[in-house]
Scaffold this active site. Structure first.
Site, PDB file in Angstrom:
ATOM      1  N   ARG A  29     -18.234  -3.233  17.376  1.00  0.00           N
ATOM      2  CA  ARG A  29     -17.430  -4.419  17.020  1.00  0.00           C
ATOM      3  C   ARG A  29     -16.140  -4.495  17.797  1.00  0.00           C
ATOM      4  O   ARG A  29     -15.348  -3.566  17.757  1.00  0.00           O
ATOM      5  CB  ARG A  29     -17.008  -4.358  15.543  1.00  0.00           C
ATOM      6  CG  ARG A  29     -18.111  -4.526  14.640  1.00  0.00           C
ATOM      7  CD  ARG A  29     -17.790  -4.393  13.175  1.00  0.00           C
ATOM      8  NE  ARG A  29     -19.088  -4.340  12.557  1.00  0.00           N
ATOM      9  CZ  ARG A  29     -19.808  -5.410  12.267  1.00  0.00           C
ATOM     10  NH1 ARG A  29     -19.308  -6.610  12.437  1.00  0.00           N
ATOM     11  NH2 ARG A  29     -21.018  -5.292  11.770  1.00  0.00           N
ATOM     12  N   CYS A  68     -16.284  -9.495   5.176  1.00  0.00           N
ATOM     13  CA  CYS A  68     -15.757  -8.153   4.944  1.00  0.00           C
ATOM     14  C   CYS A  68     -14.475  -8.292   4.127  1.00  0.00           C
ATOM     15  O   CYS A  68     -13.523  -8.941   4.565  1.00  0.00           O
ATOM     16  CB  CYS A  68     -15.476  -7.479   6.278  1.00  0.00           C
ATOM     17  SG  CYS A  68     -14.864  -5.805   6.056  1.00  0.00           S
ATOM     18  N   CYS A  81     -19.447  -6.803   3.059  1.00  0.00           N
ATOM     19  CA  CYS A  81     -18.869  -5.508   3.419  1.00  0.00           C
ATOM     20  C   CYS A  81     -17.561  -5.373   2.643  1.00  0.00           C
ATOM     21  O   CYS A  81     -16.901  -6.367   2.353  1.00  0.00           O
ATOM     22  CB  CYS A  81     -18.596  -5.487   4.924  1.00  0.00           C
ATOM     23  SG  CYS A  81     -17.681  -4.029   5.468  1.00  0.00           S
ATOM     24  N   CYS A  92       0.837  -1.208   0.000  1.00  0.00           N
ATOM     25  CA  CYS A  92       0.000   0.000   0.000  1.00  0.00           C
ATOM     26  C   CYS A  92       0.873   1.260   0.000  1.00  0.00           C
ATOM     27  O   CYS A  92       1.865   1.338   0.720  1.00  0.00           O
ATOM     28  CB  CYS A  92      -0.922  -0.013   1.216  1.00  0.00           C
ATOM     29  SG  CYS A  92      -2.025   1.406   1.221  1.00  0.00           S
ATOM     30  N   CYS A 132     -19.830   1.482   8.196  1.00  0.00           N
ATOM     31  CA  CYS A 132     -19.053   0.904   9.292  1.00  0.00           C
ATOM     32  C   CYS A 132     -17.823   1.797   9.449  1.00  0.00           C
ATOM     33  O   CYS A 132     -17.037   1.938   8.508  1.00  0.00           O
ATOM     34  CB  CYS A 132     -18.643  -0.518   8.914  1.00  0.00           C
ATOM     35  SG  CYS A 132     -17.513  -1.283  10.092  1.00  0.00           S
ATOM     36  N   CYS A 182       0.119   4.938   6.962  1.00  0.00           N
ATOM     37  CA  CYS A 182      -0.566   4.751   8.251  1.00  0.00           C
ATOM     38  C   CYS A 182       0.412   4.095   9.245  1.00  0.00           C
ATOM     39  O   CYS A 182       0.917   2.992   8.990  1.00  0.00           O
ATOM     40  CB  CYS A 182      -1.807   3.893   8.068  1.00  0.00           C
ATOM     41  SG  CYS A 182      -2.865   4.520   6.742  1.00  0.00           S
ATOM     42  N   CYS A 231       0.164   0.338  10.371  1.00  0.00           N
ATOM     43  CA  CYS A 231      -0.205  -0.705   9.404  1.00  0.00           C
ATOM     44  C   CYS A 231       0.976  -1.449   8.784  1.00  0.00           C
ATOM     45  O   CYS A 231       1.823  -0.840   8.117  1.00  0.00           O
ATOM     46  CB  CYS A 231      -1.053  -0.088   8.306  1.00  0.00           C
ATOM     47  SG  CYS A 231      -1.609  -1.338   7.128  1.00  0.00           S
TER      48      CYS A 231
END
Ligand code: SF4
Length: 363
Positions: A262, A98, A130, A54, A190, A58, A61
């Site tokens: 969640r 998801c 999702c 990616c 979400c 972040c 991550c």
């Protein structure tokens, strides 16, 4: 005590978060029982359909290409692979799949078309679908909705102020814009965040203000505890105390009474007793499966044993909202527009992100 309000202030939320523990727990459990069946928990399976590589930074991550972690990247999975995994998830009691892709934003083209086909395929298995694919435009959200998407995940992560200390390659405004784009469809929202990234309690409250003042409030709010992964800028963060997690869950429950709260990443660090207190405080969803995208998660059998011990039942799919219809690709009203939206790139310097990047280059 538990009407839905959209005018929460940070001070009010902080006052709830800091209540004496037993009072907080009692109030949250009371709100929970008023709005939900306290013995039902929704179970989702998170599937990483495109892992690693990616371009974002972040700080939490392991999928960010710039940091050196042990993540094995993979290209976008095929529709057949996803279908096989969804069937397995259904057999083990999940009502929702998801699908996560390590993308900055969705781009029109063959890969997005493939994801749309995955959505159609899973919806036809009578499971809630999702996606978490990064930023989306309104047209892309409409195409996902038409394919039969039930929910779109896009986390705010933390407060707007602390966000700048974690991520420099995309802005908070873009996250809110993505949520707004999803809201223009019948897809549910979400959105939640992560605690334990070095933020203050005021930042946790700030994130809850941002979520609770949305109208409507998100149908689902994941609360993650940071899993500090070696090689990421946050590798040295201490795990959050279970009490902090319970306080966060309880506060979320009180300010967003109808939302499904969640329990997400970080469950492996929690005892069954700790998780039970989270359920009592208003958590009513978990992710099942031994991995959460790339970080460890409890084994499905362990979760089912915990459900049995606590007398909890998995929620049936489409309990909260009817199943969306799937429109086939050939009948779509929304074709790709090849949009090139100007998502922001703040580009400020975050010292610990820079250090992790340099370390990765040296390794
Ligand atoms: S959290 Fe998502 S956007 Fe950020 S680096 Fe990881 S995969 Fe990329």
């Amino acid at each position: 005590m538990s009407e839905i309000r959209h005018n929460w202030t940070k001070e009010e939320i902080l006052a709830i978060y800091n209540k004496p523990f037993m009072e907080l727990l009692y109030e949250a459990a009371s709100v929970h029982r008023k709005h939900h069946d306290p013995n039902t928990v929704q179970v989702s399976t998170l599937l990483s359909i495109k892992t690693g590589g990616c371009p974002e930074d972040c700080g939490y991550c392991p999928q960010a290409a710039r940091y050196h972690t042990d993540i094995e990247g993979n290209d976008l999975m095929t529709v057949q692979q996803v279908k096989a995994q969804a069937l397995r998830a259904k057999e083990s009691g999940s009502s929702r799949v998801c699908m996560g892709a390590a993308w900055r934003n969705v781009k029109d083209g063959a890969e997005f078309d493939q994801v749309l086909e995955m959505v159609r395929t899973i919806n036809k298995l009578d499971m809630e679908v999702c996606c978490t694919l990064g930023m989306v435009t309104e047209n892309q959200a409409k195409r996902l909705a038409e394919a039969g998407l039930y929910a779109y995940n896009h986390n705010l992560d933390t407060s707007e102020e602390y966000y700048k200390e974690v991520i420099s390659t995309r802005g908070y405004e873009d996250r809110l814009q993505t949520i707004e784009n999803v809201r223009k469809t019948n897809v549910t929202v979400c959105s939640g965040g992560i605690i334990g990234m070095g933020e203050k309690v005021a930042d946790r409250a700030g994130m809850l203000v941002a979520l609770a003042t949305l109208n409507p409030q998100p149908e689902s709010v994941p609360i993650n505890a940071l899993v500090a992964v070696e090689g990421t800028p946050l590798e040295d963060q201490q795990s959050v105390e279970i009490w902090e997690m319970i306080r966060m869950v309880a506060t979320t429950r009180i300010v967003m009474p109808e939302t499904q709260v969640r329990l997400s990443a970080g469950r492996t660090q929690m005892s069954r007793e700790g998780q039970a207190m989270c359920f009592f405080a208003g958590a009513n969803s978990i992710f099942a499966g031994d991995k959460l995208l790339t970080t460890p998660n409890p084994d499905v059998n362990e979760d089912m044993k915990m459900f049995e011990a606590l007398g909890l039942n998995p929620q049936k799919p489409f309990t909260k909202k009817v199943q969306p219809q799937t429109v086939e690709a050939k009948d779509s009203e929304y074709q790709e527009l090849g949009e090139k939206p100007k998502w922001t790139r703040p580009g400020h310097t975050i010292e610990r992100n820079e250090t992790a990047k340099k370390k990765a280059k040296l390794s």
